[in-house]
Design a protein around this motif. Sequence first.
Motif, mmCIF file in Angstrom:
data_model
loop_
_atom_site.group_PDB
_atom_site.id
_atom_site.type_symbol
_atom_site.label_atom_id
_atom_site.label_comp_id
_atom_site.label_asym_id
_atom_site.label_seq_id
_atom_site.Cartn_x
_atom_site.Cartn_y
_atom_site.Cartn_z
ATOM 1 N N LEU A 1 0.831 -1.207 0.000
ATOM 2 C CA LEU A 1 0.000 0.000 0.000
ATOM 3 C C LEU A 1 0.866 1.259 0.000
ATOM 4 C CD1 LEU A 1 -2.929 -0.918 2.425
ATOM 5 C CD2 LEU A 1 -2.993 -0.721 -0.066
ATOM 6 N N LYS A 2 2.007 1.200 0.667
ATOM 7 C CA LYS A 2 2.923 2.343 0.647
ATOM 8 C C LYS A 2 3.466 2.569 -0.760
ATOM 9 C CE LYS A 2 5.844 2.942 3.991
ATOM 10 N NZ LYS A 2 6.920 2.694 5.000
ATOM 11 N N LEU A 3 3.735 1.478 -1.488
ATOM 12 C CA LEU A 3 4.178 1.605 -2.875
ATOM 13 C C LEU A 3 3.078 2.232 -3.735
ATOM 14 C CD1 LEU A 3 6.038 -1.782 -3.544
ATOM 15 C CD2 LEU A 3 7.054 0.476 -3.214
ATOM 16 N N ILE A 4 1.842 1.801 -3.506
ATOM 17 C CA ILE A 4 0.714 2.346 -4.262
ATOM 18 C C ILE A 4 0.556 3.836 -3.976
ATOM 19 C CG2 ILE A 4 -1.806 2.280 -4.473
ATOM 20 C CD1 ILE A 4 -1.601 -0.776 -4.049
ATOM 21 N N TYR A 5 0.736 4.218 -2.721
ATOM 22 C CA TYR A 5 0.642 5.637 -2.359
ATOM 23 C C TYR A 5 1.687 6.460 -3.122
ATOM 24 C CZ TYR A 5 1.430 9.884 0.354
ATOM 25 O OH TYR A 5 1.627 11.187 0.727
ATOM 26 N N ALA B 1 3.135 5.690 -5.902
ATOM 27 C CA ALA B 1 2.813 5.665 -7.326
ATOM 28 C C ALA B 1 1.682 6.640 -7.659
ATOM 29 C CB ALA B 1 2.431 4.248 -7.744
ATOM 30 N N GLN B 2 0.694 6.736 -6.782
ATOM 31 C CA GLN B 2 -0.412 7.660 -7.024
ATOM 32 C C GLN B 2 0.070 9.115 -7.031
ATOM 33 O OE1 GLN B 2 -3.267 7.156 -8.198
ATOM 34 N NE2 GLN B 2 -4.581 5.785 -7.024
ATOM 35 N N LYS B 3 1.042 9.442 -6.200
ATOM 36 C CA LYS B 3 1.590 10.799 -6.185
ATOM 37 C C LYS B 3 2.254 11.124 -7.525
ATOM 38 C CE LYS B 3 3.664 12.506 -2.646
ATOM 39 N NZ LYS B 3 4.616 12.711 -1.519
ATOM 40 N N GLN B 4 2.889 10.124 -8.125
ATOM 41 C CA GLN B 4 3.500 10.336 -9.438
ATOM 42 C C GLN B 4 2.440 10.374 -10.537
ATOM 43 O OE1 GLN B 4 7.255 7.991 -10.150
ATOM 44 N NE2 GLN B 4 6.688 7.024 -8.207
ATOM 45 N N LEU C 1 4.669 2.360 -12.704
ATOM 46 C CA LEU C 1 4.837 3.041 -11.425
ATOM 47 C C LEU C 1 4.845 2.055 -10.257
ATOM 48 C CD1 LEU C 1 2.523 6.133 -12.031
ATOM 49 C CD2 LEU C 1 5.011 5.975 -12.281
ATOM 50 N N ILE C 2 4.246 0.894 -10.453
ATOM 51 C CA ILE C 2 4.325 -0.197 -9.480
ATOM 52 C C ILE C 2 4.604 -1.485 -10.250
ATOM 53 C CG2 ILE C 2 2.794 0.843 -7.756
ATOM 54 C CD1 ILE C 2 0.536 -0.906 -8.795
ATOM 55 N N THR D 1 -5.726 2.603 2.640
ATOM 56 C CA THR D 1 -4.920 3.815 2.540
ATOM 57 C C THR D 1 -5.507 4.685 1.445
ATOM 58 O OG1 THR D 1 -2.662 4.690 2.494
ATOM 59 C CG2 THR D 1 -3.227 3.072 0.813
ATOM 60 N N GLY D 2 -5.035 5.916 1.388
ATOM 61 C CA GLY D 2 -5.548 6.849 0.393
ATOM 62 C C GLY D 2 -4.620 8.028 0.229
ATOM 63 N N SER D 3 -5.168 9.148 -0.206
ATOM 64 C CA SER D 3 -4.356 10.303 -0.553
ATOM 65 C C SER D 3 -3.629 10.916 0.636
ATOM 66 C CB SER D 3 -5.222 11.358 -1.247
ATOM 67 O OG SER D 3 -6.474 11.498 -0.616
#
Length: 220
Positions: free
Chosen positions: A39-43, A45-48, A84-85, A158-160
């Motif tokens: 989930l930290k990786l996804i977070y 990646a979402q920022k990018q 990104l992931i 998790t989220g933004s």
Amino acid sequence: MLYICLAAGSVYILYFDNQDGKASVNNVIANEVNAKNYLKLIYGAQKQYVAVDWDKDGVKSYAEFIAHLWQTVDHNADPVRNSLIPRKIAFAMGVSRAIDGYYFQSIHTKEIQPGSPDSAIKNRHQPQQSIAIDLTHEWVVVATPASYGRTGTLSFITGSSGKIYAKDTRNRPVESIPDSLVPTGWQEITDELDIRKLHLERMKPKPGPLGLASLQAAKY
């Protein structure tokens, strides 16, 4: 072996794949720690992802599905590889594609209390309303055990904000999120120690109506 523990009316299920129950619990916790880290990786990646207008429509938004964090589409609906992931995380969107005992799904709705904040008392007895999550401002992903009790017991959200919350949902799917997580039993976690504390708390017998905990075990 399957053990069903009854504690003050609550049912707890633990699967022991071998005679060493401690080892099995540690395997479950290892899966849960991995889910948190994914989930930290996804977070990240979402920022990018939100920094780029992938479909050139003039609006930047978060990825609607986690698969888009590995490959999205442009304005012509042509695939665009962004990587990104890792692919194995991007496509772990169901039980059959789970990774380390967990699969990941994007949540697209949340429950809110009707009315403005200053009228919360007036509207507290009204049914909550479901609204679509605005991907230009926020996103939510939930990590769910592929086999409850065997590969994991905790679900993670998790989220933004980047914060990660955990809860034992008793194998009930998370299809929408509440406007506020903590009052509905979700607890913020940061590391493996927090996860282990949740397991200890979850298995702690609760006092019954007469002040005594009822604890039994059935072996199958």
